[in-house]
Design a protein around this motif. Structure first.
Motif, mmCIF file in Angstrom:
data_model
loop_
_atom_site.group_PDB
_atom_site.id
_atom_site.type_symbol
_atom_site.label_atom_id
_atom_site.label_comp_id
_atom_site.label_asym_id
_atom_site.label_seq_id
_atom_site.Cartn_x
_atom_site.Cartn_y
_atom_site.Cartn_z
ATOM 1 N N PHE A 156 0.778 -1.220 -0.116
ATOM 2 C CA PHE A 156 0.025 -0.018 0.135
ATOM 3 C C PHE A 156 0.846 1.151 -0.017
ATOM 4 C CE2 PHE A 156 -1.642 3.405 2.820
ATOM 5 C CZ PHE A 156 -2.684 3.866 1.842
ATOM 6 N N VAL A 157 1.857 1.291 0.909
ATOM 7 C CA VAL A 157 2.758 2.427 0.885
ATOM 8 C C VAL A 157 3.413 2.757 -0.317
ATOM 9 C CG1 VAL A 157 4.844 3.467 1.935
ATOM 10 C CG2 VAL A 157 2.984 2.389 3.363
ATOM 11 N N LYS A 158 3.833 1.398 -1.112
ATOM 12 C CA LYS A 158 4.240 1.993 -2.412
ATOM 13 C C LYS A 158 3.510 2.467 -3.421
ATOM 14 C CE LYS A 158 6.362 -0.736 -6.247
ATOM 15 N NZ LYS A 158 6.675 -2.353 -6.778
ATOM 16 N N ALA A 159 2.151 2.150 -3.446
ATOM 17 C CA ALA A 159 1.176 2.557 -4.354
ATOM 18 C C ALA A 159 0.948 3.859 -3.822
ATOM 19 C CB ALA A 159 0.053 1.813 -4.287
ATOM 20 N N TYR A 160 0.607 4.197 -2.488
ATOM 21 C CA TYR A 160 0.356 5.564 -1.912
ATOM 22 C C TYR A 160 1.312 6.425 -2.458
ATOM 23 C CZ TYR A 160 -1.114 9.087 1.071
ATOM 24 O OH TYR A 160 -1.606 10.449 1.695
ATOM 25 N N VAL A 205 -2.332 0.250 -14.061
ATOM 26 C CA VAL A 205 -3.410 -0.543 -13.469
ATOM 27 C C VAL A 205 -2.583 -1.632 -12.784
ATOM 28 C CG1 VAL A 205 -5.201 -2.095 -14.043
ATOM 29 C CG2 VAL A 205 -5.219 0.095 -15.123
ATOM 30 N N LEU A 206 -1.692 -2.348 -13.626
ATOM 31 C CA LEU A 206 -0.869 -3.417 -13.250
ATOM 32 C C LEU A 206 -0.016 -3.085 -11.857
ATOM 33 C CD1 LEU A 206 0.343 -5.067 -16.571
ATOM 34 C CD2 LEU A 206 -1.034 -6.175 -14.884
ATOM 35 N N ASP A 207 0.373 -1.854 -11.940
ATOM 36 C CA ASP A 207 1.047 -1.620 -10.783
ATOM 37 C C ASP A 207 0.367 -1.428 -9.518
ATOM 38 O OD1 ASP A 207 3.670 -1.142 -9.702
ATOM 39 O OD2 ASP A 207 3.587 0.941 -9.827
ATOM 40 N N GLY A 208 -0.891 -0.802 -9.856
ATOM 41 C CA GLY A 208 -1.854 -0.250 -8.587
ATOM 42 C C GLY A 208 -2.505 -1.354 -8.124
ATOM 43 N N ILE A 209 -2.572 -2.605 -8.693
ATOM 44 C CA ILE A 209 -3.374 -3.841 -7.989
ATOM 45 C C ILE A 209 -2.449 -4.678 -7.805
ATOM 46 C CG2 ILE A 209 -5.114 -5.171 -8.292
ATOM 47 C CD1 ILE A 209 -6.414 -3.070 -10.157
ATOM 48 N N HIS A 210 -2.223 -5.164 -6.711
ATOM 49 C CA HIS A 210 -0.960 -6.128 -6.117
ATOM 50 C C HIS A 210 -1.334 -7.493 -6.793
ATOM 51 C CE1 HIS A 210 -3.463 -7.404 -2.846
ATOM 52 N NE2 HIS A 210 -2.806 -8.511 -2.822
ATOM 53 N N ASP A 211 -2.564 -7.922 -6.883
ATOM 54 C CA ASP A 211 -2.843 -9.383 -7.394
ATOM 55 C C ASP A 211 -3.391 -9.432 -8.799
ATOM 56 O OD1 ASP A 211 -5.315 -8.229 -7.000
ATOM 57 O OD2 ASP A 211 -5.988 -9.627 -5.809
ATOM 58 N N LEU A 212 -2.877 -8.500 -9.438
ATOM 59 C CA LEU A 212 -3.284 -8.258 -10.905
ATOM 60 C C LEU A 212 -2.436 -8.817 -11.885
ATOM 61 C CD1 LEU A 212 -5.795 -7.893 -13.043
ATOM 62 C CD2 LEU A 212 -4.914 -5.268 -13.099
ATOM 63 N N ARG A 213 -2.367 -9.806 -12.775
ATOM 64 C CA ARG A 213 -1.313 -10.257 -13.750
ATOM 65 C C ARG A 213 -1.744 -9.815 -15.079
ATOM 66 N NH1 ARG A 213 0.083 -15.602 -13.555
ATOM 67 N NH2 ARG A 213 -2.189 -16.215 -12.847
#
Length: 285
Positions: A156-160, A205-213
């Motif tokens: 979360f901190v990485k995305a924030y 989008v990929l970077d902002g959602i951790h479980d998305l491939r």
């Protein structure tokens, strides 16, 4: 009489625009002078009724077992919430446990879906700082053993820090994302600059959602042998994968496939048809 009616209408409008804070929230609590990467974890359970709120808060020391759970009450005014912790429900009962009673002044940001604001302690001197929360499905537990690790907090901190909105908005961004093929010149695997902007939007989008491939599938037109075109379609898929990696996307989020000339989407008898077949397709997985 007209003034009374106007007052009632304004009141109805005001009430209807009040933010509904009900549900579970997760986030970080950053004490003044603390680096955000060292911030502790906070979970908030909110029950709201008109302009009143109540519930439980749970603060866990980062990557430790120390915690405290407190009941609170508060008020809502449009998109802001004021909370005062009242009673200690359960604590790990050590000197390190975050048992200070806190007050919160929080505001919901429609553009990011974060609930953010300040906190200060009513019984611990100089204990104050900032809170950032987002809606989650993490229930506030009163048990000693935590429901999960704090790995989500580091993500979360990485995305924030990158300026991404709350997970609920990133999920909507994913759902509304429109795929389009990336086209290549004849016998080439270099990405054309005209597609950079589109690929950057997908990378966000990929970077902002951790479980998305994402699955990246390369294709060619029918010119050349099947063996050569399999290799060419692989090079095209790998070029896209390398582009995403250079944008900071973790390799484990990037799956590639390559079909050569076996899955055309247009005729190979025209120049325009061949161009459409020289492509890379995408899908989220």
């Amino acid at each position: 009489m007209e003034k009374a009616i106007l007052f009632i209408l304004l009141c109805i409008s005001f009430c209807s625009n009040a933010q509904d804070f009900s549900g579970n929230w997760s986030g970080i609590i950053i004490t003044n002078g603390q680096d955000i990467k060292d911030a502790d974890v906070i979970y908030l359970e909110i029950s709201s009724n008109v302009n009143k709120v109540s519930g439980l808060s749970r603060i866990e020391l980062l990557d430790e077992v120390e915690f405290a759970v407190k009941a609170y009450e508060g008020t809502i005014k449009r998109n802001t919430i004021s909370i005062s912790e009242k009673t200690l429900k359960r604590s790990s009962n050590t000197r390190k446990s975050p048992v200070c009673k806190l007050t919160y002044e929080l505001e919901f940001d429609d553009s990011t879906a974060y609930l953010k604001g300040r906190f200060k302690s009513t019984d611990c001197r100089n204990n104050q700082g900032e809170i950032v929360l987002f809606r989650s499905d993490h229930n506030v537990s009163t048990e000693k053993d935590p429901q999960s690790t704090h790995l989500w907090k580091h993500r979360f901190v990485k995305a924030y820090n990158k300026g991404y909105p709350a997970p609920e908005l990133m999920k909507i961004e994913q759902q509304n994302f429109k795929f389009q093929p990336i086209y290549f010149d004849h016998d080439m695997s270099e990405i054309k600059p005209e597609f950079y902007s589109y690929l950057n939007k997908m990378a966000r989008v990929l970077d902002g959602i951790h479980d998305l491939r994402v699955e990246i599938t390369g294709h060619t037109d029918a010119v050349g042998t099947d063996l050569y075109n399999i290799g060419l379609s692989e090079r095209r898929a790998k070029a896209i994968r390398e582009y995403f990696k250079n944008q900071g996307i973790e390799p484990e989020k990037l799956e590639i496939d390559f079909k050569g000339k076996r899955q055309p989407i247009d005729t190979n008898k025209t120049k325009e048809g061949k161009q459409r077949n020289r492509r890379v397709d995408f899908k989220f997985i």
